[in-house]
Design a protein around this motif. Structure first.
Motif, PDB file in Angstrom:
ATOM      1  N   TYR A 108      -4.753  24.105 -51.189  1.00  0.00           N
ATOM      2  CA  TYR A 108      -3.887  22.925 -51.260  1.00  0.00           C
ATOM      3  C   TYR A 108      -2.404  23.259 -51.349  1.00  0.00           C
ATOM      4  O   TYR A 108      -1.571  22.342 -51.312  1.00  0.00           O
ATOM      5  CB  TYR A 108      -4.277  22.067 -52.464  1.00  0.00           C
ATOM      6  CG  TYR A 108      -5.642  21.434 -52.349  1.00  0.00           C
ATOM      7  CD1 TYR A 108      -5.833  20.246 -51.649  1.00  0.00           C
ATOM      8  CD2 TYR A 108      -6.752  22.037 -52.938  1.00  0.00           C
ATOM      9  CE1 TYR A 108      -7.081  19.669 -51.548  1.00  0.00           C
ATOM     10  CE2 TYR A 108      -8.012  21.463 -52.832  1.00  0.00           C
ATOM     11  CZ  TYR A 108      -8.169  20.279 -52.136  1.00  0.00           C
ATOM     12  OH  TYR A 108      -9.422  19.717 -52.032  1.00  0.00           O
ATOM     13  N   ASP A 111       0.532  21.446 -53.734  1.00  0.00           N
ATOM     14  CA  ASP A 111      -0.079  20.187 -54.161  1.00  0.00           C
ATOM     15  C   ASP A 111      -1.361  20.396 -54.970  1.00  0.00           C
ATOM     16  O   ASP A 111      -2.058  19.431 -55.283  1.00  0.00           O
ATOM     17  CB  ASP A 111      -0.405  19.322 -52.943  1.00  0.00           C
ATOM     18  CG  ASP A 111       0.846  18.861 -52.213  1.00  0.00           C
ATOM     19  OD1 ASP A 111       1.887  18.701 -52.879  1.00  0.00           O
ATOM     20  OD2 ASP A 111       0.784  18.682 -50.984  1.00  0.00           O
ATOM     21  N   ALA A 114      -2.577  18.252 -58.181  1.00  0.00           N
ATOM     22  CA  ALA A 114      -3.113  16.893 -58.063  1.00  0.00           C
ATOM     23  C   ALA A 114      -4.636  16.881 -58.165  1.00  0.00           C
ATOM     24  O   ALA A 114      -5.228  15.824 -58.407  1.00  0.00           O
ATOM     25  CB  ALA A 114      -2.674  16.264 -56.754  1.00  0.00           C
ATOM     26  N   THR A 216       5.756  19.094 -60.567  1.00  0.00           N
ATOM     27  CA  THR A 216       5.559  20.370 -59.885  1.00  0.00           C
ATOM     28  C   THR A 216       6.932  20.842 -59.432  1.00  0.00           C
ATOM     29  O   THR A 216       7.725  20.057 -58.900  1.00  0.00           O
ATOM     30  CB  THR A 216       4.621  20.230 -58.679  1.00  0.00           C
ATOM     31  OG1 THR A 216       3.317  19.850 -59.127  1.00  0.00           O
ATOM     32  CG2 THR A 216       4.509  21.553 -57.926  1.00  0.00           C
ATOM     33  N   ARG A 230       4.760  14.201 -59.444  1.00  0.00           N
ATOM     34  CA  ARG A 230       3.571  13.823 -58.696  1.00  0.00           C
ATOM     35  C   ARG A 230       3.178  12.384 -59.031  1.00  0.00           C
ATOM     36  O   ARG A 230       3.563  11.840 -60.075  1.00  0.00           O
ATOM     37  CB  ARG A 230       2.398  14.748 -59.047  1.00  0.00           C
ATOM     38  CG  ARG A 230       2.691  16.237 -58.855  1.00  0.00           C
ATOM     39  CD  ARG A 230       1.437  17.063 -59.125  1.00  0.00           C
ATOM     40  NE  ARG A 230       0.871  16.838 -60.445  1.00  0.00           N
ATOM     41  CZ  ARG A 230       1.224  17.491 -61.541  1.00  0.00           C
ATOM     42  NH1 ARG A 230       2.177  18.424 -61.473  1.00  0.00           N
ATOM     43  NH2 ARG A 230       0.668  17.240 -62.702  1.00  0.00           N
TER      44      ARG A 230
END
Length: 603
Positions: A108, A111, A114, A216, A230
């Motif tokens: 990912y 990201d 998440a 992040t 996020r």
């Protein structure tokens, strides 16, 4: 649960890294690991909780060479993630939760956070061939675990140029990097008095920041650290407050090390304690242990009777920890040091002593009731703000209720030069008030949003993290899980105010006496303890001596002495809290984390 640290796009020495590690090793006594490469470093001091025999950090996988990860916290959905990553061809050894992270990052990228359900602060160094080296930092949505950082670009969250990054789980550890200065902000004193601790991403030190909840941050060699928030995880809650909380307590009660519950005698911790005991019975485990802190002697507001009633009803093995007020003068400077920056809530001393007892009794994980008041509108200031009629000024009294020292008293204590500085730069209380008035959301969303996104992580969760980990105890917070936050956000205003949903959940689980009692915070009976001749008053007189106060230049020494005399002659809770806030700030200012230098305010 661990302490993590590292650097990126800058050179550090191994002695530096050894000192960084040593300053936060109390939180990770079980294992230590450090990796160093060209322009980067990554380290971890581990408190072994999940799969204690394995899971050495930094984490590496053969399937993704060049991806290195350290984790502070717990990933509760790691079994599901492990299955998903195995289906994509990753072979993940052992059963430690963090071992899945390199594979998750490979799939990912930045990201990856998440996908996580847990409390975490994570650092990833990506030095795979074919792409630029990259540092990724991520913290959980509620801010249960944090990261302090210093960026050569100023750490503004923008696209600064060329700045190296240094980071650590604790502020004193970050200052062990030779290029991170201990430079107090002039405004920090006003922040402590006006909001009890610096809120938001700023700290009491210039150039040192924290990642906000749910953030992040990414750095490459060409740019400084760039921070983005996020979208929070918002699972659809299934069931009422008791059902959702029961499910969260059962998830968090699974541990490979001894686990207990903190029982203050109030509703929130009482619910967690009762549900933890219910879970133990359901799985055939021995009754859990519960811990309550009280003070030797007779003091107003004692809660040990309520805590014992909760323990009897739940069937726990109960520990009543009695703290001797004679210890306060020794314990408070240690608690202030572990916090890294001043926090004017008297609960700091109680929390520090309580987790000491938990660790000495052999427990590594503790379930707590933290976060319920913020999510479910439990504070008096929240109820008052929501009860104010349309058109009334609810913001001013709400912001004033956040303060350790009322605004008129603050301005009376400040020197003319410091009053002018705060008037010129603006106070935190003024900025909060302006933001609340400008918020486009309904009043309940505005208030609870501020409580959960700004005050809870900086004032409350940071304190719990630092003071529990001071004794190598992992604090788990069922109320701060995404399902509980989602449930609270979907409740109608009436059910979310005054914790009505939680009182309904407590019927039949906690004693009626606990449900009927007035709300009372778990804290020191400060007004009764800070009196003439008491250990706390003697510590305050020594610490706030006229010479020290005058040397700093922000407070009028004669008026600080008048405040001490007022509390000695006619003790009140308001004056006591003002003295306490000044005491905590001055203890912090005298420690290496604050540079041990005066903050000079130009006249």
């Amino acid at each position: 649960m661990c302490r993590i640290f590292g650097s990126f796009a800058t050179r550090v020495t191994r002695p530096e890294l050894a000192e960084v590690s040593a300053r936060q090793r109390h939180g990770g006594p079980d294992e230590h690991g450090t990796l160093v490469g060209p322009g980067w470093s990554l380290g971890c001091d581990r408190l072994a909780v999940t799969d204690p025999a394995h899971g050495r950090q930094p984490y590496r996988l053969a399937s993704v060479p060049g991806v290195l990860v350290v984790l502070n916290g717990e990933i509760y959905n790691h079994h599901e993630l492990r299955r998903r990553m195995a289906a994509r061809g990753h072979r993940i050894p052992g059963a430690c939760d963090g071992q899945v992270l390199p594979a998750l990052y490979a799939e990912y990228g930045a990201d990856f956070a998440a996908q996580l359900d847990g409390m975490f602060a994570i650092a990833v160094v990506d030095v795979r061939p074919g792409g630029p080296p990259q540092l990724v930092l991520a913290v959980d949505d509620m801010g249960m675990k944090g990261i302090y950082y210093h960026s050569g670009s100023g750490g503004s969250g923008g696209s600064g140029s060329g700045g190296g990054v240094r980071f650590a789980s604790e502020l004193p550890a970050l200052l062990a990097f030779r290029d991170v200065p201990a430079d107090p902000r002039e405004e920090a004193l006003d922040s402590v008095l006006a909001t009890r601790t610096p809120l938001g991403e700023a700290t009491a030190l210039r150039g040192v920041r924290t990642l906000p909840p749910g953030a992040t941050a990414v750095a490459t060699g060409a740019y400084g650290l760039r921070v983005h928030r996020r979208t929070p995880r918002a699972p659809a809650p299934r069931g009422d407050a008791r059902t959702v909380l029961r499910r969260e307590v059962r998830r968090l009660a699974r541990a490979d090390v001894p686990l207990c519950a903190i029982t203050s005698g109030g509703l929130d911790s009482g619910l967690v304690t009762a549900l933890a005991a219910e879970h133990a019975r359901a799985v055939g485990a021995p009754p859990p242990h519960s811990f309550h802190l009280t003070y030797r002697g007779r003091w107003p507001g004692a809660e040990h009777g309520y805590a014992r009633a909760v323990a009897r009803r739940a069937g726990t093995v109960h520990h009543q920890v009695e703290l001797d007020p004679a210890e306060f003068a020794e314990l408070l400077p240690r608690a202030v040091q572990h916090l890294g920056q001043p926090n004017a809530d008297p609960i700091t001393l109680s929390t520090y002593a309580l987790f000491r007892a938990v660790r000495e009794a052999g427990f590594t994980v503790a379930l707590t009731g933290d976060g319920a008041d913020e999510l479910f509108g439990g504070y008096d200031r929240v109820r008052a703000a929501l009860a104010a009629p349309p058109g009334a000024d609810w913001v001013s009294p709400y912001v004033e209720a956040l303060a350790a020292v009322p605004r008129p008293l603050r301005e009376w204590l400040y020197t003319p030069a410091y009053r002018a500085l705060i008037a010129d730069r603006g106070s935190d209380s003024e900025r909060i008030a302006a933001d609340l008035r400008a918020a486009p959301t309904a009043r309940i969303a505005t208030v609870t949003g501020f409580e959960t996104r700004h005050r809870l992580p900086a004032y409350h969760l940071r304190r719990v993290d630092h003071l529990s980990m001071a004794w190598a105890v992992e604090a788990r917070m069922p109320f701060c899980q995404p399902a509980m936050a989602a449930l609270a956000g979907r409740l109608p205003a009436a059910a979310r105010t005054g914790k009505r949903a939680l009182y309904a959940a407590g019927r039949g689980l906690v004693p009626e006496a606990v449900l009927r009692r007035p709300k009372q915070p778990f804290t020191l009976p400060l007004g009764a303890m800070l009196t003439a001749g008491s250990p706390l008053m003697e510590l305050a007189r020594d610490t706030l001596s006229p010479g020290r106060v005058h040397h700093d230049g922000r407070l009028r020494a004669d008026r600080v002495q008048a405040l001490l005399a007022r509390q000695a002659a006619r003790p009140t809770d308001t004056t006591a809290l003002a003295v306490w806030a000044l005491l905590v700030h001055e203890l912090w200012r005298g420690q290496p984390a604050a540079g041990s230098v005066p903050v000079r305010v130009a006249a």
